[in-house]
Design a protein around this motif. Structure first.
Motif, PDB file in Angstrom:
ATOM      1  N   ASP A  76       0.795  -1.228   0.000  1.00  0.00           N
ATOM      2  CA  ASP A  76       0.000   0.000   0.000  1.00  0.00           C
ATOM      3  C   ASP A  76       0.829   1.279   0.000  1.00  0.00           C
ATOM      4  N   ILE A  77       2.141   1.168   0.213  1.00  0.00           N
ATOM      5  CA  ILE A  77       2.945   2.392   0.209  1.00  0.00           C
ATOM      6  C   ILE A  77       3.269   2.798  -1.222  1.00  0.00           C
ATOM      7  N   LYS A  78       3.371   4.092  -1.417  1.00  0.00           N
ATOM      8  CA  LYS A  78       3.569   4.648  -2.757  1.00  0.00           C
ATOM      9  C   LYS A  78       5.057   4.818  -3.070  1.00  0.00           C
ATOM     10  N   VAL A  79       5.749   3.690  -3.134  1.00  0.00           N
ATOM     11  CA  VAL A  79       7.159   3.672  -3.515  1.00  0.00           C
ATOM     12  C   VAL A  79       7.310   2.609  -4.592  1.00  0.00           C
ATOM     13  N   LEU A  80       8.094   2.911  -5.601  1.00  0.00           N
ATOM     14  CA  LEU A  80       8.371   1.959  -6.658  1.00  0.00           C
ATOM     15  C   LEU A  80       9.180   0.799  -6.082  1.00  0.00           C
ATOM     16  N   LYS A  81       8.781  -0.427  -6.426  1.00  0.00           N
ATOM     17  CA  LYS A  81       9.460  -1.614  -5.908  1.00  0.00           C
ATOM     18  C   LYS A  81       9.806  -2.546  -7.061  1.00  0.00           C
ATOM     19  N   VAL A  82      11.016  -3.106  -7.012  1.00  0.00           N
ATOM     20  CA  VAL A  82      11.414  -4.128  -7.974  1.00  0.00           C
ATOM     21  C   VAL A  82      12.085  -5.263  -7.210  1.00  0.00           C
ATOM     22  N   VAL A  83      12.108  -6.430  -7.845  1.00  0.00           N
ATOM     23  CA  VAL A  83      12.779  -7.589  -7.265  1.00  0.00           C
ATOM     24  C   VAL A  83      13.898  -7.985  -8.215  1.00  0.00           C
TER      25      VAL A  83
END
Length: 127
Positions: A76-83
């Motif tokens: 729910d946080i508005k940060v771009l995430k990648v794996v």
């Protein structure tokens, strides 16, 4: 605006390789590192949202909490995430994307692949 990355990976060598490639591409990038999933949550909890990173890079296989467990807690946080991971299993890729990862990268085996991945990280941040 300076781009800030949070890199979560329990392998120091992988951290160093990626950090070097990121700074080669964009020397002004601020990079913080943690070694497990719980430390990602702690890092975010200790800062106000305006001090969160532009991008969180999660290794899939980390101790304490893996990438899917972290993504579940921070979807729910508005940060771009990648794996990024050594795992190329389609189910790992699919669940990470379902939980909010913008991209799933297989850890590169050579410099050109690493450079292309880093360029894609910056492209994601700038869109």
């Amino acid at each position: 605006m300076k781009i800030k990355f949070l890199l979560a990976d329990d392998d120091r060598d992988d951290q160093e390789i990626l950090i070097e490639a990121i700074l080669e591409e964009e020397p002004d990038t601020k990079i913080n590192t943690v070694f497990n999933g719980q430390q990602v949550l702690d890092y975010l909890a200790e800062r106000s949202p305006d001090n969160w990173p532009s991008l969180i890079i999660l290794d899939y296989k980390m101790p304490v909490m893996n990438a899917t467990e972290v993504l579940e807690k921070i979807q729910d946080i508005k940060v771009l995430k990648v794996v990024w991971s050594t795992s190329s299993q389609p189910e790992h890729m699919q669940i990470c994307r379902q939980l909010g990862a913008a991209e799933y990268f297989i850890k590169p085996n050579n410099r050109p692949e690493l450079k292309a991945m880093v360029q894609e990280l910056f492209r994601l941040c700038n869109r």
